[in-house]
Write a protein that holds these residues in place. Structure first.
Motif, short mmCIF file in Angstrom:
data_model
loop_
_atom_site.label_atom_id
_atom_site.label_comp_id
_atom_site.label_asym_id
_atom_site.label_seq_id
_atom_site.Cartn_x
_atom_site.Cartn_y
_atom_site.Cartn_z
N VAL A 197 0.83 -1.20 0.00
CA VAL A 197 0.00 0.00 0.00
C VAL A 197 0.86 1.26 0.00
O VAL A 197 0.57 2.23 -0.70
CB VAL A 197 -0.96 -0.01 1.21
CG1 VAL A 197 -1.71 1.31 1.31
CG2 VAL A 197 -1.94 -1.18 1.10
N ALA A 198 1.94 1.23 0.78
CA ALA A 198 2.84 2.39 0.84
C ALA A 198 3.49 2.67 -0.51
O ALA A 198 3.74 3.84 -0.87
CB ALA A 198 3.90 2.17 1.91
N LYS A 199 3.75 1.63 -1.27
CA LYS A 199 4.40 1.79 -2.58
C LYS A 199 3.46 2.40 -3.61
O LYS A 199 3.90 3.13 -4.50
CB LYS A 199 4.89 0.42 -3.05
CG LYS A 199 5.67 0.48 -4.36
CD LYS A 199 6.18 -0.90 -4.75
CE LYS A 199 6.96 -0.86 -6.06
NZ LYS A 199 7.46 -2.21 -6.44
N ALA A 200 2.17 2.10 -3.50
CA ALA A 200 1.18 2.60 -4.48
C ALA A 200 -0.08 3.05 -3.74
O ALA A 200 -1.11 2.39 -3.81
CB ALA A 200 0.86 1.53 -5.50
N PRO A 201 -0.01 4.17 -3.01
CA PRO A 201 -1.16 4.59 -2.21
C PRO A 201 -2.36 5.01 -3.06
O PRO A 201 -2.20 5.47 -4.19
CB PRO A 201 -0.61 5.80 -1.42
CG PRO A 201 0.54 6.29 -2.24
CD PRO A 201 1.13 5.09 -2.89
N LEU A 202 -3.55 4.80 -2.51
CA LEU A 202 -4.79 5.27 -3.13
C LEU A 202 -5.36 6.38 -2.25
O LEU A 202 -5.69 6.15 -1.08
CB LEU A 202 -5.81 4.14 -3.23
CG LEU A 202 -5.54 3.05 -4.27
CD1 LEU A 202 -6.60 1.96 -4.16
CD2 LEU A 202 -5.51 3.63 -5.68
N VAL A 203 -5.45 7.59 -2.79
CA VAL A 203 -5.97 8.74 -2.06
C VAL A 203 -6.80 9.58 -3.02
O VAL A 203 -6.34 9.91 -4.12
CB VAL A 203 -4.83 9.62 -1.47
CG1 VAL A 203 -5.42 10.71 -0.59
CG2 VAL A 203 -3.82 8.78 -0.71
N ARG A 309 -11.50 14.27 -7.08
CA ARG A 309 -10.15 14.55 -7.56
C ARG A 309 -9.17 13.53 -6.99
O ARG A 309 -9.06 13.39 -5.76
CB ARG A 309 -9.73 15.96 -7.15
CG ARG A 309 -8.35 16.38 -7.66
CD ARG A 309 -8.14 17.86 -7.41
NE ARG A 309 -7.95 18.13 -5.99
CZ ARG A 309 -6.74 18.23 -5.40
NH1 ARG A 309 -5.64 18.03 -6.11
NH2 ARG A 309 -6.65 18.50 -4.12
N SER A 310 -8.48 12.82 -7.86
CA SER A 310 -7.50 11.84 -7.42
C SER A 310 -6.24 12.54 -6.95
O SER A 310 -5.69 13.40 -7.65
CB SER A 310 -7.16 10.87 -8.56
OG SER A 310 -6.11 10.00 -8.17
N ILE A 311 -5.78 12.16 -5.76
CA ILE A 311 -4.49 12.63 -5.25
C ILE A 311 -3.40 11.62 -5.61
O ILE A 311 -2.28 11.98 -5.96
CB ILE A 311 -4.55 12.84 -3.73
CG1 ILE A 311 -5.72 13.76 -3.34
CG2 ILE A 311 -3.23 13.39 -3.19
CD1 ILE A 311 -5.67 15.13 -3.99
N SER A 312 -3.74 10.34 -5.51
CA SER A 312 -2.81 9.27 -5.86
C SER A 312 -3.60 8.05 -6.28
O SER A 312 -4.48 7.60 -5.57
CB SER A 312 -1.92 8.93 -4.66
OG SER A 312 -1.04 7.86 -4.95
N GLY A 313 -3.27 7.52 -7.46
CA GLY A 313 -3.95 6.32 -7.94
C GLY A 313 -4.79 6.60 -9.17
O GLY A 313 -5.40 7.67 -9.29
#
Length: 328
Positions: A197-203, A309-313
């Motif tokens: 999860v830390a490598k590819a966070p979803l936010v 709005r995607s922050i990460s992912g």
């Protein structure tokens, strides 16, 4: 199965489909049991439309005694939309069925580093940190304990409708951050899952109130499993407001509780519900195994017309081979 004619409503409030299955409401605000149906059978466009309408009205549909496996579950799911891969972080899906997520108590200790019977014991909407959370989820029981292990759902459209107008006016203009793992991740910090999860966070920043793309209902779109803060508020203000909203969505008046048996299947509108996994099994020597499929969702839109709005992912999209009926 025969073609479905227009449903009728009896004096007891039971909706009866004259041609095939019956839709029986089970709680005041949410939930209906679908009877007289075999999910292995062929479904007409009218039948898919009727089930879709029931899903939008009752938010979660329950089926009993279904003798189906992975292939049949995926085929039934595809009647209502594009089926996604099992989960953004799942690497335990059966090789031949990458759409299947195993909710298996035997896997969780290996995956998370702690003994668990479900991913999270907080109210949550499936994978809401995605910029396009699933439109719907289908969960089938393969092994159910003789006691305990029930799942609860809550109707987030009814929760919003029950709020005072002054609070609605405030919420309509707010955004909230949804982060995979939430404020208190369910896994050990040194586990392989934590590193993944830390490598590819979803936010993602979602509207606190989203508009359902089919029904037009306004839906309270926060949940304690994944929502971390209200954007623009101080931590103290954000926590206080979220605690108030979480108490509202957990009000038993808006919920339904389902007792699992082998062959049971629940089909819920993930845009308009949150659900609560069981927390009453950790002291028992039992096994609980369910299998989930999810349907590709759209990017939520707020009351103001602004999308999430995607922050990460990135978007999480379905497999190739779109179904004939993209209805859910």
């Amino acid at each position: 199965m025969t073609t479905v004619s227009e449903p009728t409503v009896t004096e007891t409030g039971v909706t009866v489909s004259a041609g095939s299955f019956r839709v029986v409401p089970v709680a005041g605000h949410i939930g209906a049991e679908i009877t007289d149906v075999d999910l292995r059978g062929e479904f007409t466009a009218d039948q898919v439309a009727e089930l879709t309408a029931a899903l939008h009205e009752y938010k979660v549909l329950f089926f009993r005694d279904q003798q189906i496996g992975h292939a049949e579950q995926i085929a039934f799911s595809r009647l209502f939309g594009a089926v996604t891969p099992s989960h953004p972080y799942d690497d335990d899906a059966p090789t031949e069925y990458p759409e299947i997520l195993a909710v298996d108590s035997r896997l969780y200790e290996k995956r998370f580093g702690v003994r668990k019977f479900s991913y999270t014991n907080y109210w949550h909407t499936d994978v809401s940190p995605l910029v396009n959370p699933p439109a719907a989820s289908l969960l089938r029981a393969e092994i159910a304990p003789e006691r305990g292990g029930d799942t609860h759902w809550t109707n987030l459209a009814a929760v919003y409708a029950g709020l005072p107008d002054s609070l609605k006016a405030l919420l309509d203009g707010l955004r909230a951050e949804h982060r995979f793992g939430g404020k208190n991740p369910a896994w050990d910090s040194e586990s392989d899952y934590a590193k993944k999860v830390a490598k590819a966070p979803l936010v993602t920043e979602h509207p606190v109130v989203r508009v359902h793309p089919v029904t037009g209902e306004k839906i309270l779109f926060v949940n304690p499993g994944f929502t971390t803060r209200i954007v623009g508020l101080s931590p103290r203000q954000s926590d206080a407001l979220l605690d108030l909203l979480y108490a509202e969505l957990a009000d038993p008046a808006y919920t339904v509780r389902f007792r699992w048996e082998r062959g049971s299947l629940a089909f819920w509108d993930n845009r308009a519900t949150a659900h609560l996994a069981p927390s009453d099994l950790n002291h028992l020597d039992v096994t609980r195994v369910l299998y989930r499929t999810t349907l590709e969702g759209e990017v939520p839109v707020g009351v103001d017309g602004e999308p999430s709005r995607s922050i990460s992912g990135a978007k999480f999209v379905g497999n190739a081979g779109a179904p004939e009926h993209d209805a859910a």
